[in-house]
Design a protein around this motif. Structure first.
Motif, short mmCIF file in Angstrom:
data_model
loop_
_atom_site.label_atom_id
_atom_site.label_comp_id
_atom_site.label_asym_id
_atom_site.label_seq_id
_atom_site.Cartn_x
_atom_site.Cartn_y
_atom_site.Cartn_z
N SER A 66 -4.14 6.20 9.73
CA SER A 66 -4.02 6.42 8.29
C SER A 66 -4.57 5.31 7.42
O SER A 66 -4.55 5.41 6.19
N THR A 67 -5.08 4.23 8.02
CA THR A 67 -5.80 3.25 7.20
C THR A 67 -7.03 3.92 6.58
O THR A 67 -7.57 3.43 5.59
N THR A 68 -7.44 5.04 7.16
CA THR A 68 -8.50 5.89 6.60
C THR A 68 -8.26 6.20 5.13
O THR A 68 -9.20 6.31 4.34
N LYS A 69 -7.01 6.33 4.77
CA LYS A 69 -6.66 6.82 3.43
C LYS A 69 -7.05 5.88 2.30
O LYS A 69 -7.08 6.29 1.14
N ILE A 70 -7.36 4.62 2.62
CA ILE A 70 -7.84 3.74 1.54
C ILE A 70 -9.20 4.24 1.03
O ILE A 70 -9.51 4.14 -0.15
N MET A 71 -10.02 4.79 1.95
CA MET A 71 -11.31 5.35 1.54
C MET A 71 -11.11 6.65 0.77
O MET A 71 -11.77 6.89 -0.25
N THR A 72 -10.19 7.48 1.22
CA THR A 72 -9.88 8.73 0.51
C THR A 72 -9.40 8.43 -0.90
O THR A 72 -9.82 9.08 -1.87
N CYS A 73 -8.56 7.42 -1.04
CA CYS A 73 -8.02 7.05 -2.34
C CYS A 73 -9.11 6.53 -3.28
O CYS A 73 -9.21 6.99 -4.42
N ILE A 74 -9.92 5.60 -2.81
CA ILE A 74 -10.91 4.98 -3.70
C ILE A 74 -11.98 5.98 -4.12
O ILE A 74 -12.44 5.96 -5.27
N LEU A 75 -12.38 6.89 -3.24
CA LEU A 75 -13.37 7.91 -3.61
C LEU A 75 -12.81 8.87 -4.65
O LEU A 75 -13.50 9.28 -5.58
N THR A 76 -11.54 9.22 -4.50
CA THR A 76 -10.89 10.11 -5.48
C THR A 76 -10.79 9.42 -6.83
O THR A 76 -11.08 10.03 -7.87
N LEU A 77 -10.40 8.16 -6.82
CA LEU A 77 -10.31 7.41 -8.07
C LEU A 77 -11.67 7.32 -8.76
O LEU A 77 -11.77 7.49 -9.97
N GLU A 78 -12.70 7.05 -7.99
CA GLU A 78 -14.04 6.91 -8.56
C GLU A 78 -14.62 8.24 -9.04
O GLU A 78 -15.55 8.25 -9.85
N PRO A 196 -15.29 -0.13 -9.12
CA PRO A 196 -14.95 -0.01 -10.54
C PRO A 196 -13.55 0.55 -10.75
O PRO A 196 -12.99 0.44 -11.84
N ALA A 197 -12.97 1.13 -9.70
CA ALA A 197 -11.61 1.69 -9.80
C ALA A 197 -10.58 0.79 -9.11
O ALA A 197 -9.47 1.23 -8.80
N ARG A 198 -10.92 -0.48 -8.91
CA ARG A 198 -10.03 -1.39 -8.16
C ARG A 198 -8.67 -1.58 -8.84
O ARG A 198 -7.65 -1.70 -8.15
N GLU A 199 -8.64 -1.62 -10.17
CA GLU A 199 -7.36 -1.81 -10.87
C GLU A 199 -6.42 -0.64 -10.63
O GLU A 199 -5.22 -0.84 -10.42
N GLU A 200 -6.96 0.57 -10.67
CA GLU A 200 -6.14 1.76 -10.41
C GLU A 200 -5.66 1.79 -8.97
O GLU A 200 -4.53 2.17 -8.68
N PHE A 201 -6.54 1.36 -8.05
CA PHE A 201 -6.18 1.31 -6.62
C PHE A 201 -5.02 0.35 -6.42
O PHE A 201 -4.04 0.67 -5.72
#
Length: 411
Positions: A66-78, A196-201
């Motif tokens: 599930s460390t995969t989910k950091i990529m899922t999260c950042i792509l969704t945010l972006e 660019p979405a690091r703050e939201e992450f």
């Protein structure tokens, strides 16, 4: 008498040998590096520069859970669709535990699903997000792999948005959902330092708990953050756990303290019942980075490492026989820093032109400074001309001749 003499010499030699053996810390080596890590693969990197500070099988490919989910999260945010409504498909509803328990057709706001994804690690939320952003799980996986290449993670391959163990055939080759410890650390660096979405992450991954309802307000859900690292060390800013039967316990986390940003990635860090191994390894690596490395700026290097001026041929000057030179300046951008261990140095070298021919424009790039650590370039700085020089032409030559001829006539 001779026998006694040799006995004394032998005794002194043995005593010296034993005394030296008692002090292994005096022997040069990697005694300062972390030892006895539980993880099969591990990496510690500098968040500022991306430099690998420590690795154990850091380039070995392994499942990442599930460390995969950091990529899922950042792509969704972006993607910028946080206020949109996503609907659960049959595929999403079939996802195994850990899951939100979404029903087919149930609708959610994207922003709420991100908390479900990162705090509780819900597998169905990952699929709902993937299908909404990418059109399908397969389409989203393409975006994940494209982003991985963009970041420079060539040894990473995504198949699922949630990290469940998976394989697929691609152009006659079997591909596995996997990464390396070094690549995983670089992906987290992108999420917390570069995106660019690091703050939201960071906001999402630092939230202790979160409550939300489905888009129709029929059901309520509660999420708790399971990242124990956030309260384990001062300066902890983000992280994501993971586990599958093949991957074992995995973790990726980030810390900021004393001006340093440190990122740790662990793969295969024990199997049940050893959940605590990842916290032990994370602390050990973070403390190593904090204690052994200090922050240095590339601006510390003196400009004397490259020429301050260089000659220019065929340039107009006040006098015909005067040698022309042109001043140089460094084009400084945003200050860049790097973590260095005691004894490590930044080497700088100039690569560019040694002389110019007019015409030369002001601000023209004529070379660069390259900053290296351990032979690898970590930063470059452009060297520009501080002024311009015009080329000698016929009118200028005629003017010089007239000046000289006039001086001769007067004499």
């Amino acid at each position: 008498m001779k026998k006694n003499k040799w006995k004394k010499i032998l005794s002194l030699f043995l005593a010296f040998y034993i005394s030296m053996s008692a002090f292994p810390v005096l022997v040069a080596g990697k005694g300062d590096e972390p030892e006895n890590l539980y993880a099969l693969s591990a990496a510690l990197i500098d968040g500022e520069s991306g430099r690998v500070l420590y690795e154990k099988n850091g380039e070995e490919k392994r499942p990442m859970a599930s460390t995969t989910k950091i990529m899922t999260c950042i792509l969704t945010l972006e993607s910028g669709c946080l206020e949109e409504i996503a609907e659960a498909s049959e595929k999403a509803a079939r996802m195994p535990k850990v899951h939100l328990g979404a029903s087919v057709g149930e609708k959610f706001y994207v922003k709420d699903l991100l908390y479900s994804l990162m705090l509780e690690s819900h597998n169905d939320s990952a699929v709902i997000l993937a299908e909404h952003v990418g059109g399908s799980v397969e389409g989203f996986a393409e975006k994940m792999n494209e982003k991985a290449r963009e970041i420079g993670c060539e040894d990473t391959w995504f198949i699922t948005p949630n990290g469940l163990d998976a394989k697929e055939e691609r152009e006659g080759e079997e591909k596995v959902h996997e990464t390396t410890a070094e690549n995983l650390a670089q992906i987290m660096r992108y999420c917390v330092c570069l995106s660019p979405a690091r703050e939201e992450f960071l906001k999402i991954t630092q939230t202790p708990s979160y409550r939300f309802s489905d888009a129709d307000g029929k059901r309520e859900f509660s999420c708790q953050n399971h990242n124990a690292f956030l309260s384990m060390m001062e300066g902890a800013i983000s992280g994501k756990t993971g586990f599958t039967a093949q991957a074992g316990y995995c973790y990726v986390g980030a810390l900021q303290r004393d001006g340093k940003t440190l990122i740790v990635a662990l793969l295969g860090c024990g199997w049940p019942n050893n959940k605590g191994y990842k916290w032990s390894d994370t602390r050990k690596l973070m403390e190593y980075g904090l204690n052994e490395y200090s922050l240095h700026s590339f601006d510390e290097i003196e400009f004397s490492k490259c020429p301050k001026e260089i000659p220019v041929k065929n340039a107009k000057n006040k006098e015909l026989d005067k040698n022309s030179k042109i001043s140089l300046v460094r084009e400084k951008g945003e200050e860049k820093k790097i973590l260095l261990k005691e004894g490590e140095e930044i080497e700088v070298s100039y690569h560019g032109k040694k002389k110019l021919t007019a015409p030369v424009k002001k601000g023209e790039k004529i070379g660069e400074l390259r900053y290296k650590v351990d032979g690898e370039v970590w930063y470059t700085e452009d060297i520009l001309t501080a002024e311009g020089k015009k080329k000698i032409d016929f009118p200028w030559c005629f003017e010089q001749v007239v000046k000289r001829y006039g001086n001769v006539e007067k004499n």
